[in-house]
Design a protein around this motif. Structure first.
Motif, PDB file in Angstrom:
ATOM      1  N   LEU A 155       0.824  -1.206   0.000  1.00 27.70           N
ATOM      2  CA  LEU A 155       0.000   0.000   0.000  1.00 27.70           C
ATOM      3  C   LEU A 155       0.859   1.257   0.000  1.00 27.70           C
ATOM      4  O   LEU A 155       0.503   2.264  -0.617  1.00 27.70           O
ATOM      5  CB  LEU A 155      -0.926  -0.003   1.219  1.00 27.70           C
ATOM      6  N   ALA A 156       2.007   1.198   0.670  1.00 29.86           N
ATOM      7  CA  ALA A 156       2.873   2.372   0.761  1.00 29.86           C
ATOM      8  C   ALA A 156       3.636   2.625  -0.536  1.00 29.86           C
ATOM      9  O   ALA A 156       3.811   3.776  -0.953  1.00 29.86           O
ATOM     10  CB  ALA A 156       3.856   2.201   1.920  1.00 29.86           C
ATOM     11  N   GLU A 157       4.078   1.555  -1.202  1.00 24.85           N
ATOM     12  CA  GLU A 157       4.940   1.705  -2.378  1.00 24.85           C
ATOM     13  C   GLU A 157       4.200   1.543  -3.703  1.00 24.85           C
ATOM     14  O   GLU A 157       4.716   1.919  -4.756  1.00 24.85           O
ATOM     15  CB  GLU A 157       6.090   0.696  -2.303  1.00 24.85           C
ATOM     16  N   GLY A 158       3.014   0.940  -3.672  1.00 23.65           N
ATOM     17  CA  GLY A 158       2.224   0.801  -4.894  1.00 23.65           C
ATOM     18  C   GLY A 158       2.548  -0.424  -5.717  1.00 23.65           C
ATOM     19  O   GLY A 158       1.845  -0.726  -6.680  1.00 23.65           O
ATOM     20  N   ARG A 159       3.589  -1.143  -5.364  1.00 23.53           N
ATOM     21  CA  ARG A 159       3.941  -2.377  -6.059  1.00 23.53           C
ATOM     22  C   ARG A 159       4.841  -3.211  -5.158  1.00 23.53           C
ATOM     23  O   ARG A 159       5.510  -2.679  -4.262  1.00 23.53           O
ATOM     24  CB  ARG A 159       4.629  -2.105  -7.392  1.00 23.53           C
ATOM     25  N   ILE A 160       4.869  -4.521  -5.419  1.00 22.16           N
ATOM     26  CA  ILE A 160       5.702  -5.401  -4.599  1.00 22.16           C
ATOM     27  C   ILE A 160       5.886  -6.726  -5.328  1.00 22.16           C
ATOM     28  O   ILE A 160       5.058  -7.108  -6.169  1.00 22.16           O
ATOM     29  CB  ILE A 160       5.057  -5.640  -3.208  1.00 22.16           C
ATOM     30  N   ARG A 161       6.975  -7.414  -4.995  1.00 20.64           N
ATOM     31  CA  ARG A 161       7.242  -8.738  -5.562  1.00 20.64           C
ATOM     32  C   ARG A 161       8.018  -9.545  -4.533  1.00 20.64           C
ATOM     33  O   ARG A 161       9.043  -9.078  -4.025  1.00 20.64           O
ATOM     34  CB  ARG A 161       8.050  -8.613  -6.855  1.00 20.64           C
TER      35      ARG A 161
END
Length: 490
Positions: free
Chosen positions: A221-227
């Motif tokens: 939610l904080a960074e807008g993307r994740i993997r």
């Protein structure tokens, strides 16, 4: 003087009416001409009576092209069913024509591409109170229609990619509530479509990783993307390793999360089998990247005299190469990394961790990975073989010295074709041949009677050795001599 007569009053009234009509017509024309909306006026015969500048801008043609145009002969309007609506307007009805396509170039000589239009038609009544003209107002909605078409194409493309993806795809709100999933996701997790709205993001994971998932979701939610990779849970409770790549998307003004999940079970099983094979290979095998060891099997640990794989991982490859061979090895590594070329099998000197030298037979091949290029190296300790070769070479050297010292002619020839394999100095002197001549002269050509050699060879094959065999021989200059031959087959 008397006032105007009745007839004069009627004439004056008619003049005033005509002037009023003329003024009204001029005002009408002025309004039409200045309107920003494309306007055409047609009579009952379908002839165009007037158009405004907005019409010229819309259609991209001058007014004069309409001199021979007849509304009721327009095939495009006829095919679209619009002429029937025009006739209704001449009957006194105001008409709105739905969006339709029109190609100005087909019958008006326009240079514009096909347009999408909406139109309104209003009847104008004549002096007798019946409609004798119609006003057509056009609205160009081409950009809107093409935008809608592009949006539909993108939507169809997204739907096709969404449903045909080999990865599971989930769409959820930013509270983690599931909203949609593709067929692959339902299949991978064993979820029924009707149960999807009941699920939240943590429900797709075993309890053992829920804390990690909460932290990852906050990061998302904080960074807008994740993997990242983690454990996942199917509807039947079974677990599997998987990788998720998620991003925040905007749909109809609402921010949503979209995650792609890839099942890593087969990859992990393949890695396990590779690791097992890697560790069982009797040859030393290692993998390095950027000249740094990344992996080493037990055989490599042993050959370099290390206690564990950790003693090699993270250390420079070149440190395990003898200083005199390092330039050659660095060039091989460059070809593998920069050009992707496999390195052929070579022999080179290597160093154990204690600094001792050993000979290695080394072959290397670049391997392509998702994040770059590594090099797979296979090594075999050939020190014992090299030492045996050295001992053999030394033994051959000593044997040659002994044979050269023998005063009797001593030669070695091949039984099958008589080719000379070795001769000492006394042998060359006896035959009268120099080394080059002797190498090119089969043994039977030295015999005066070649059948003598055939008899000797037959005896040699039968007994393994021949002693005291007499034969007459000749030198290149024709000089003949008798030789007493002692031979042994080996």
């Amino acid at each position: 003087m008397g006032g105007p007569s009745k007839e004069e009053k009627q004439i004056q009234a008619q003049y005033r009416l005509i002037e009023a009509l003329r003024a009204s017509e001029e005002r009408f024309r002025a309004i039409v001409e200045q309107s920003p909306i494309s306007i055409q006026v047609f009579d009952r015969e379908g002839r165009c009576l007037m158009v405004n500048e907005a019409w010229e801008r819309l259609w991209g043609v001058p007014r004069k092209v309409l001199e021979n145009y007849r509304l009721f002969e327009d095939e495009q309007l006829r095919d679209a069913g619009i002429l029937d609506q025009v006739r209704r307007a001449f009957a006194g009805e105001s008409i709105e024509i739905d969006t339709h396509a029109y190609d100005p170039g087909r019958n008006r000589g326009g240079s514009r591409r096909k347009m999408w239009l909406r139109a309104r038609i209003y009847p104008l009544t004549g002096p007798d109170g019946t409609p004798d003209r119609v006003v057509v107002m056009h609205e160009d909605v081409t950009d809107q229609i093409e935008r809608q078409q592009r949006e539909r194409e993108l939507h169809d493309l997204f739907e096709a990619a969404f449903e045909q993806s080999n990865d599971a795809i989930f769409i959820h709100d930013l509270e983690g509530r599931m909203m949609r999933a593709n067929n692959r996701a339902l299949e991978m997790f064993g979820i029924r479509k009707e149960d999807l709205p009941k699920l939240r993001v943590p429900d797709l994971h075993p309890a053992s990783v829920h804390k990690e998932i909460r932290q990852r979701f906050e990061q998302f939610l904080a960074e807008g993307r994740i993997r990242f990779e983690t454990l996942w849970k199917r509807a039947d409770g079974s677990e599997f390793p998987g990788e998720v790549s998620a991003t925040i998307i905007t749909v109809a003004g609402q921010k949503l999360g979209m995650g792609l999940v890839r099942d890593l079970s087969k990859i992990r099983e393949t890695e396990r089998r590779f690791r097992l094979l890697f560790e069982l290979i009797p040859d030393a095998v290692g993998v390095h990247r950027d000249g740094i060891w990344q992996m080493a099997n037990p055989a490599a640990v042993e050959v370099f005299g290390a206690e564990s794989e950790a003693d090699l991982i993270g250390t420079p490859v070149i440190e395990r190469v003898h200083p005199e061979d390092r330039a050659k090895v660095m060039e091989r590594i460059r070809l593998q990394v920069e050009e992707g070329r496999a390195a052929p099998l070579i022999e080179e000197r290597l160093l154990r961790l204690d600094g001792s030298v050993f000979w290695g037979e080394v072959q290397a091949r670049p391997i392509e990975e998702d994040d770059g290029r590594s090099v797979l190296v296979v090594m075999r300790d050939i020190t014992a073989r090299k030492q045996a070769e050295q001992r053999l070479a030394e033994s051959e050297r000593r044997l040659r010295q002994v044979m050269e010292a023998i005063p009797l002619a001593t030669v070695i020839t091949r039984i099958a074709d008589g080719k000379l394999l070795f001769s000492n100095r006394a042998g060359y002197e006896l035959s009268g041949l120099d080394p080059d001549q002797a190498a090119a002269t089969p043994a039977h050509e030295i015999y005066v009677h070649p059948e003598d050699r055939e008899r000797m060879i037959a005896m040699l094959r039968e007994r393994g050795e021949v002693n005291g065999f007499e034969a007459e021989m000749q030198k290149p200059d024709g000089t003949r001599f008798w030789a007493l031959i002692h031979a042994r087959r080996f």
